[in-house]
Design a protein around this motif. Sequence first.
Motif, short mmCIF file in Angstrom:
data_model
loop_
_atom_site.label_atom_id
_atom_site.label_comp_id
_atom_site.label_asym_id
_atom_site.label_seq_id
_atom_site.Cartn_x
_atom_site.Cartn_y
_atom_site.Cartn_z
N LEU A 184 0.86 -1.18 0.00
CA LEU A 184 0.00 0.00 0.00
C LEU A 184 0.89 1.23 0.00
O LEU A 184 1.66 1.44 0.95
N LEU A 185 0.81 2.02 -1.06
CA LEU A 185 1.53 3.29 -1.11
C LEU A 185 0.62 4.35 -0.49
O LEU A 185 -0.26 4.89 -1.14
N THR A 186 0.81 4.59 0.81
CA THR A 186 -0.11 5.42 1.57
C THR A 186 0.15 6.91 1.36
O THR A 186 1.17 7.31 0.81
N LYS A 187 -0.80 7.70 1.85
CA LYS A 187 -0.73 9.16 1.77
C LYS A 187 -0.67 9.64 0.32
O LYS A 187 -0.05 10.66 0.00
N ALA A 188 -1.33 8.88 -0.57
CA ALA A 188 -1.33 9.22 -1.99
C ALA A 188 -1.96 10.58 -2.24
O ALA A 188 -1.65 11.24 -3.25
N ASP A 189 -2.82 11.02 -1.33
CA ASP A 189 -3.46 12.33 -1.50
C ASP A 189 -2.43 13.46 -1.43
O ASP A 189 -2.68 14.56 -1.93
N LYS A 190 -1.27 13.21 -0.85
CA LYS A 190 -0.23 14.25 -0.74
C LYS A 190 0.40 14.57 -2.10
O LYS A 190 0.97 15.64 -2.28
N LEU A 191 0.32 13.63 -3.05
CA LEU A 191 0.98 13.82 -4.33
C LEU A 191 0.02 14.17 -5.47
O LEU A 191 0.46 14.62 -6.52
N GLY A 192 -1.25 13.92 -5.28
CA GLY A 192 -2.18 14.13 -6.39
C GLY A 192 -2.13 12.96 -7.36
O GLY A 192 -1.25 12.09 -7.28
N ARG A 193 -3.06 12.94 -8.29
CA ARG A 193 -3.24 11.77 -9.16
C ARG A 193 -2.03 11.51 -10.05
O ARG A 193 -1.56 10.39 -10.16
N GLY A 194 -1.51 12.56 -10.68
CA GLY A 194 -0.38 12.37 -11.60
C GLY A 194 0.86 11.90 -10.88
O GLY A 194 1.50 10.92 -11.29
N GLY A 195 1.19 12.57 -9.80
CA GLY A 195 2.40 12.21 -9.05
C GLY A 195 2.32 10.81 -8.46
O GLY A 195 3.28 10.04 -8.54
N SER A 196 1.17 10.47 -7.89
CA SER A 196 1.03 9.14 -7.29
C SER A 196 1.06 8.05 -8.36
O SER A 196 1.61 6.97 -8.15
N GLY A 197 0.50 8.37 -9.53
CA GLY A 197 0.52 7.39 -10.63
C GLY A 197 1.94 7.11 -11.10
O GLY A 197 2.29 5.96 -11.40
N ASN A 198 2.77 8.14 -11.15
CA ASN A 198 4.16 7.96 -11.55
C ASN A 198 4.93 7.09 -10.55
O ASN A 198 5.70 6.20 -10.93
N VAL A 199 4.72 7.37 -9.25
CA VAL A 199 5.40 6.57 -8.23
C VAL A 199 4.93 5.12 -8.30
O VAL A 199 5.73 4.18 -8.20
N LEU A 200 3.62 4.93 -8.49
CA LEU A 200 3.07 3.58 -8.59
C LEU A 200 3.76 2.79 -9.70
O LEU A 200 4.15 1.63 -9.51
N GLN A 201 3.91 3.40 -10.87
CA GLN A 201 4.56 2.71 -11.99
C GLN A 201 6.00 2.36 -11.68
O GLN A 201 6.47 1.26 -11.96
N THR A 202 6.72 3.30 -11.07
CA THR A 202 8.13 3.07 -10.74
C THR A 202 8.27 1.94 -9.72
O THR A 202 9.10 1.03 -9.88
N VAL A 203 7.46 1.99 -8.67
CA VAL A 203 7.53 0.97 -7.62
C VAL A 203 7.13 -0.40 -8.19
O VAL A 203 7.76 -1.42 -7.89
N ARG A 204 6.09 -0.42 -9.02
CA ARG A 204 5.65 -1.70 -9.63
C ARG A 204 6.80 -2.32 -10.44
O ARG A 204 7.04 -3.52 -10.37
N ARG A 205 7.51 -1.47 -11.19
CA ARG A 205 8.64 -1.95 -11.99
C ARG A 205 9.74 -2.51 -11.09
O ARG A 205 10.29 -3.58 -11.35
N ASP A 206 10.06 -1.77 -10.04
CA ASP A 206 11.12 -2.21 -9.11
C ASP A 206 10.75 -3.52 -8.42
O ASP A 206 11.59 -4.41 -8.28
N LEU A 207 9.50 -3.63 -8.00
CA LEU A 207 9.05 -4.85 -7.32
C LEU A 207 9.12 -6.05 -8.26
O LEU A 207 9.54 -7.15 -7.86
N GLU A 208 8.71 -5.85 -9.50
CA GLU A 208 8.73 -6.94 -10.47
C GLU A 208 10.16 -7.40 -10.73
O GLU A 208 10.45 -8.59 -10.81
N ALA A 209 11.07 -6.43 -10.84
CA ALA A 209 12.47 -6.76 -11.10
C ALA A 209 13.08 -7.53 -9.94
O ALA A 209 13.87 -8.47 -10.14
N ASP A 210 12.71 -7.17 -8.71
CA ASP A 210 13.34 -7.77 -7.53
C ASP A 210 12.62 -9.02 -7.02
O ASP A 210 13.25 -9.90 -6.44
N TYR A 211 11.30 -9.08 -7.18
CA TYR A 211 10.52 -10.14 -6.54
C TYR A 211 9.63 -10.91 -7.50
O TYR A 211 8.80 -11.72 -7.06
N GLY A 212 9.73 -10.66 -8.81
CA GLY A 212 8.85 -11.35 -9.75
C GLY A 212 7.42 -10.89 -9.57
O GLY A 212 7.16 -9.73 -9.27
N ASP A 213 6.48 -11.83 -9.72
CA ASP A 213 5.07 -11.44 -9.61
C ASP A 213 4.49 -11.76 -8.23
O ASP A 213 3.28 -11.85 -8.07
#
Length: 201
Positions: free
Chosen positions: A144-173
Amino acid sequence: MSDPLARAQYRLAAHTPAQLPPDTGYEVAFAGRSNAGKSSALNALCRQNALARVSKTPGRTQQLVFFQIAPHEDRHLVDLPGYGYAKVPRELQAHWQAFVAGYFERRQALKGLVVVMDIRHPLRDYDRQMLGYAVPRGLPAHVLLTKADKLGRGGSGNVLQTVRRDLEADYGDGVSVQTFSALAKQGVDEARAVVAGWLGL
């Protein structure tokens, strides 16, 4: 029962393995660095204001706190110690780490792990440590990427994509991720569905 998580209630706090409830049924553990918003997330998921204590003092959770999903005696949410920068003696931190590591290694009732991360500071050492307990055992994990309201929709969406990529690279699915805001009630239903599924509710 349409909303079983709302029936969560405090059962016990365990400081040693001997104090844990019987190793049966289904448990979902919640982990998060101090001040990542773990207590607020737990309260939002259970539609309660004070199930998990929200503390201004980092590192208040010093035990494994079990919340029972009534009326099931063998369904629990488990609040893990958030010792990201807790001001506690080194021996106590070492005790927590050994206790939590043993819990992940041996606990048969544990069905999944939710790791709560402040969206502005994701994937810190503590977060990776917790994922490192779950993934090798084949336990599913959900971020859970919490406090998403602090970044707004665009900013939180960018972080979500980056974190998803990092998680996939390190831990698979083995690790899923979503944005979340307890304050704005964002992502609550999605997270509830994951947790309820792991609990067999």
